[in-house]
Write a protein that holds these residues in place. Structure first.
Motif, PDB file in Angstrom:
ATOM      1  N   SER A 175     -71.762   6.681 -30.726  1.00 22.28           N
ATOM      2  CA  SER A 175     -72.174   7.902 -31.426  1.00 22.28           C
ATOM      3  C   SER A 175     -70.992   8.855 -31.446  1.00 22.28           C
ATOM      4  O   SER A 175     -69.890   8.529 -31.003  1.00 22.28           O
ATOM      5  CB  SER A 175     -73.379   8.549 -30.734  1.00 22.28           C
ATOM      6  OG  SER A 175     -73.033   8.955 -29.415  1.00 22.28           O
ATOM      7  N   ASP A 176     -71.223  10.051 -31.984  1.00 27.55           N
ATOM      8  CA  ASP A 176     -70.160  11.054 -32.063  1.00 27.55           C
ATOM      9  C   ASP A 176     -69.712  11.514 -30.680  1.00 27.55           C
ATOM     10  O   ASP A 176     -68.571  11.952 -30.501  1.00 27.55           O
ATOM     11  CB  ASP A 176     -70.632  12.267 -32.882  1.00 27.55           C
ATOM     12  CG  ASP A 176     -70.933  11.891 -34.319  1.00 27.55           C
ATOM     13  OD1 ASP A 176     -70.375  10.863 -34.774  1.00 27.55           O
ATOM     14  OD2 ASP A 176     -71.705  12.599 -34.979  1.00 27.55           O
ATOM     15  N   THR A 177     -70.598  11.425 -29.704  1.00 28.92           N
ATOM     16  CA  THR A 177     -70.266  11.893 -28.355  1.00 28.92           C
ATOM     17  C   THR A 177     -69.612  10.819 -27.504  1.00 28.92           C
ATOM     18  O   THR A 177     -69.199  11.099 -26.383  1.00 28.92           O
ATOM     19  CB  THR A 177     -71.537  12.391 -27.642  1.00 28.92           C
ATOM     20  OG1 THR A 177     -72.499  11.319 -27.597  1.00 28.92           O
ATOM     21  CG2 THR A 177     -72.135  13.576 -28.389  1.00 28.92           C
ATOM     22  N   GLY A 178     -69.518   9.562 -27.997  1.00 29.99           N
ATOM     23  CA  GLY A 178     -68.885   8.504 -27.235  1.00 29.99           C
ATOM     24  C   GLY A 178     -69.743   7.250 -27.219  1.00 29.99           C
ATOM     25  O   GLY A 178     -70.734   7.116 -27.942  1.00 29.99           O
ATOM     26  N   THR A 179     -69.340   6.311 -26.369  1.00 29.41           N
ATOM     27  CA  THR A 179     -70.029   5.025 -26.261  1.00 29.41           C
ATOM     28  C   THR A 179     -70.887   5.003 -24.999  1.00 29.41           C
ATOM     29  O   THR A 179     -70.424   5.376 -23.922  1.00 29.41           O
ATOM     30  CB  THR A 179     -69.010   3.877 -26.219  1.00 29.41           C
ATOM     31  OG1 THR A 179     -68.198   3.919 -27.405  1.00 29.41           O
ATOM     32  CG2 THR A 179     -69.721   2.534 -26.157  1.00 29.41           C
ATOM     33  N   MET A 180     -72.129   4.574 -25.141  1.00 30.66           N
ATOM     34  CA  MET A 180     -73.049   4.461 -24.019  1.00 30.66           C
ATOM     35  C   MET A 180     -73.466   3.004 -23.857  1.00 30.66           C
ATOM     36  O   MET A 180     -73.543   2.241 -24.828  1.00 30.66           O
ATOM     37  CB  MET A 180     -74.295   5.330 -24.242  1.00 30.66           C
ATOM     38  CG  MET A 180     -74.010   6.821 -24.403  1.00 30.66           C
ATOM     39  SD  MET A 180     -73.417   7.594 -22.888  1.00 30.66           S
ATOM     40  CE  MET A 180     -74.955   7.712 -21.952  1.00 30.66           C
ATOM     41  N   LEU A 181     -73.716   2.625 -22.611  1.00 26.97           N
ATOM     42  CA  LEU A 181     -74.252   1.304 -22.307  1.00 26.97           C
ATOM     43  C   LEU A 181     -75.775   1.358 -22.454  1.00 26.97           C
ATOM     44  O   LEU A 181     -76.435   2.176 -21.808  1.00 26.97           O
ATOM     45  CB  LEU A 181     -73.863   0.885 -20.889  1.00 26.97           C
ATOM     46  CG  LEU A 181     -74.471  -0.427 -20.369  1.00 26.97           C
ATOM     47  CD1 LEU A 181     -73.939  -1.612 -21.176  1.00 26.97           C
ATOM     48  CD2 LEU A 181     -74.180  -0.589 -18.887  1.00 26.97           C
ATOM     49  N   LEU A 182     -76.329   0.523 -23.296  1.00 29.49           N
ATOM     50  CA  LEU A 182     -77.768   0.520 -23.574  1.00 29.49           C
ATOM     51  C   LEU A 182     -78.393  -0.742 -22.966  1.00 29.49           C
ATOM     52  O   LEU A 182     -78.027  -1.861 -23.333  1.00 29.49           O
ATOM     53  CB  LEU A 182     -78.022   0.575 -25.075  1.00 29.49           C
ATOM     54  CG  LEU A 182     -79.489   0.521 -25.527  1.00 29.49           C
ATOM     55  CD1 LEU A 182     -80.298   1.635 -24.894  1.00 29.49           C
ATOM     56  CD2 LEU A 182     -79.576   0.575 -27.049  1.00 29.49           C
ATOM     57  N   ILE A 183     -79.325  -0.540 -22.034  1.00 30.20           N
ATOM     58  CA  ILE A 183     -80.066  -1.642 -21.396  1.00 30.20           C
ATOM     59  C   ILE A 183     -81.517  -1.550 -21.867  1.00 30.20           C
ATOM     60  O   ILE A 183     -82.191  -0.536 -21.631  1.00 30.20           O
ATOM     61  CB  ILE A 183     -79.986  -1.558 -19.865  1.00 30.20           C
ATOM     62  CG1 ILE A 183     -78.526  -1.590 -19.396  1.00 30.20           C
ATOM     63  CG2 ILE A 183     -80.774  -2.684 -19.225  1.00 30.20           C
ATOM     64  CD1 ILE A 183     -78.367  -1.419 -17.895  1.00 30.20           C
ATOM     65  N   ARG A 184     -81.987  -2.613 -22.537  1.00 29.72           N
ATOM     66  CA  ARG A 184     -83.369  -2.654 -23.024  1.00 29.72           C
ATOM     67  C   ARG A 184     -84.147  -3.699 -22.220  1.00 29.72           C
ATOM     68  O   ARG A 184     -83.720  -4.849 -22.124  1.00 29.72           O
ATOM     69  CB  ARG A 184     -83.412  -3.006 -24.507  1.00 29.72           C
ATOM     70  CG  ARG A 184     -82.850  -1.955 -25.444  1.00 29.72           C
ATOM     71  CD  ARG A 184     -83.108  -2.370 -26.882  1.00 29.72           C
ATOM     72  NE  ARG A 184     -82.672  -1.374 -27.840  1.00 29.72           N
ATOM     73  CZ  ARG A 184     -81.488  -1.410 -28.456  1.00 29.72           C
ATOM     74  NH1 ARG A 184     -80.636  -2.388 -28.159  1.00 29.72           N
ATOM     75  NH2 ARG A 184     -81.157  -0.482 -29.328  1.00 29.72           N
ATOM     76  N   ILE A 185     -85.249  -3.263 -21.662  1.00 31.17           N
ATOM     77  CA  ILE A 185     -86.141  -4.156 -20.908  1.00 31.17           C
ATOM     78  C   ILE A 185     -87.546  -3.976 -21.474  1.00 31.17           C
ATOM     79  O   ILE A 185     -88.109  -2.873 -21.420  1.00 31.17           O
ATOM     80  CB  ILE A 185     -86.122  -3.838 -19.400  1.00 31.17           C
ATOM     81  CG1 ILE A 185     -84.702  -3.976 -18.840  1.00 31.17           C
ATOM     82  CG2 ILE A 185     -87.087  -4.733 -18.651  1.00 31.17           C
ATOM     83  CD1 ILE A 185     -84.579  -3.555 -17.388  1.00 31.17           C
ATOM     84  N   ASP A 186     -88.118  -5.033 -22.026  1.00 22.72           N
ATOM     85  CA  ASP A 186     -89.476  -4.939 -22.584  1.00 22.72           C
ATOM     86  C   ASP A 186     -90.338  -6.072 -22.065  1.00 22.72           C
ATOM     87  O   ASP A 186     -89.847  -7.089 -21.550  1.00 22.72           O
ATOM     88  CB  ASP A 186     -89.460  -4.917 -24.117  1.00 22.72           C
ATOM     89  CG  ASP A 186     -88.707  -6.100 -24.696  1.00 22.72           C
ATOM     90  OD1 ASP A 186     -88.141  -6.885 -23.912  1.00 22.72           O
ATOM     91  OD2 ASP A 186     -88.670  -6.242 -25.934  1.00 22.72           O
TER      92      ASP A 186
END
Length: 487
Positions: A400-411
């Protein structure tokens, strides 16, 4: 959906415990590149200096040509004067100038010999069809009169006149003119060529200025990369040799890192001292209240239970904040999730855990490995407990504009939560389920760690029919490390 979350309550007299932001935490604003400033400053100065140089050179060249023209005209006047004095007769054929420019009509080069009364005695061939003006006014120190006029053809000429007296009664005026328009054209051509050459020189100097500015900023870039390596966990201190202008900055950064480490260590010690100092008196009060009967004992027992819970909660917060405030830690999220899925498959053999392994370009988690294990482990354990046999795990990078984030999805494919329940369980101090057994502090600790790291936690409806948990955390670079090829 949770294990035993700890009941958290706001500090007395503060209402809801809201996070506060200090003025010191305001992000620094970027105001442009120093190298660009140096370049534009030097380029502006170069443009002004070269433009001034161009005009100065043109003026000097114009003065030199004008001086040369004046000297040439004086020479021709002296030549005619000598011939006139030698012959004594202005009509003599010997009174003539050999310069071929005086033979060409409309050349701007003219000469004439007049009487004192204005009568024309002799003139050049080029003077056919025109008449030179009669000079009026005082003479200069050389005994001559000068003027700049236009001839009948519109040519700008410089005119020089000198009076010669032969005998007591014969006075003649010798007039010679030169083409000044030629000089003006030469000056204009010289100005154009000078600005072309100076423009080329300016471009070369501007390129050199950009190279010099970039070269001068290399130590700053090296310092920035060294600080970034510390932040990304590749180094524990700023290393390298720097010029004396920025060497103190590198030393101050290292000193700040050392001071931060000391402060954190002191905070840990104080947290431990506080734990020992408060837990014992609270335990004594609680035991005394249990051994007593009556309304007062019941009140004391209830309040000491609350105090014990609050002390444990805020001490745990302090412990987490101290642990995650250390600069220079990072962890491989892929390997951690692989390890957690293997563990959960053994703990929950009846649950199928599908882990979509990302490629090697996935950024690392910027923080402590144990913290990521605690966050992801709690969320994955909850999903396995509440699922109906199916759990999915995905890792990705969210930019995003604010930087890169690590996204962990658990469903999972469990019962899930309503939108109202999902919002409720994310509030501080809310217990999700006290009946389901669990380990650790549960979702509250996950929320505390997420807040400390500046990440986010979202609960949504899963495509599997149950709950989808999205955990976003700050990232660090890979640092050139490699991962195993298989789980």
């Amino acid at each position: 959906m949770s294990d035993s979350a700890v009941q958290q309550e706001p500090a007395p007299g503060s209402g809801k415990a809201e996070p506060t932001t200090s003025a010191l935490e305001a992000p620094a604003k970027r105001s442009g590149s120093i190298a660009a400033r140096l370049f534009w400053l030097s380029a502006t100065w170069l443009v002004l200096a070269l433009v001034a140089t161009g005009f100065l050179l043109t003026d000097l060249y114009s003065r030199a040509l004008d001086s040369s023209l004046s000297q040439t005209l004086d020479f021709h006047v002296e030549t005619l004067t000598g011939q006139l004095l030698e012959t004594g007769n202005p009509l003599d054929e010997a009174v003539v100038l050999a310069d071929p420019r005086f033979e060409r009509p409309r050349s701007g080069w003219y000469w004439a010999i007049r009487g004192n009364d204005g009568r024309l005695f002799n003139f050049s061939t080029s003077m056919v069809g025109i008449d030179l003006p009669v000079m009026m006014g005082p003479v200069d120190s050389a005994g001559r009169r000068t003027a700049i006029v236009d001839d009948a053809f519109g040519t700008r000429i410089r005119v020089v006149e000198r009076t010669v007296t032969i005998g007591p009664d014969l006075t003649y005026r010798i007039v010679v003119s030169g083409n000044l328009s030629e000089i003006l054209n030469l000056v204009e051509n010289f100005r154009g060529q000078a600005f072309i050459v100076l423009g080329a020189v300016g471009v070369m100097l501007a390129v050199m200025s950009a190279i010099v500015a970039r070269f001068a900023m290399r130590p700053v870039d090296r310092l920035s990369r060294a600080i970034e390596r510390v932040r990304e966990g590749e180094s524990t201190a700023v290393t390298g040799t720097y010029p004396r202008e920025i060497a103190p900055l590198a030393e101050e950064v290292n000193e700040l890192l050392r001071s931060n480490t000391q402060i954190i260590e002191r905070a840990r010690n104080q947290v431990g001292n506080l734990a020992h100092g408060l837990k014992t008196p609270i335990a004594v009060l609680r035991n005394e209240a249990r051994n007593s009967k009556g309304a007062l004992a019941n009140v004391v027992q209830a309040e000491t239970e609350k105090m014990s819970t609050m002390v444990s909660t805020y001490l745990e917060r302090a412990r987490l904040a101290a642990r995650t405030s250390v600069v220079g830690k990072k962890a491989d999220a892929t390997m951690i999730m692989l390890r957690l899925t293997r563990v959960m498959r053994k703990i929950h053999p009846d649950v199928t855990i599908a882990f979509q392994r990302p490629d090697a370009s996935l950024p690392w988690f910027r923080g402590d490995e144990a913290d990521l294990e605690e966050m992801a482990g709690n969320l994955l354990d909850n999903a396995c407990k509440w699922s109906k046999g199916q759990v999915g795990v995905r890792l990705s990078a969210e930019r995003s504009d604010t930087g890169t984030m690590l996204l962990i999805r658990i469903d999972d494919n469990g019962p899930g939560l309503t939108e109202e329940d999902a919002q409720k369980v994310l509030r501080r101090g809310v217990r999700l389920d006290e009946k389901t057994p669990g380990t650790g502090l549960g979702l509250d600790i996950v929320k505390e760690l997420v807040d400390v790291y500046g990440g986010s936690l979202a609960l949504k409806r899963s495509a599997l029919g149950g709950l989808l948990v999205e955990l976003r955390l700050p990232t660090a670079r890979l640092g050139g490390l490699s991962r195993p090829a298989a789980a």
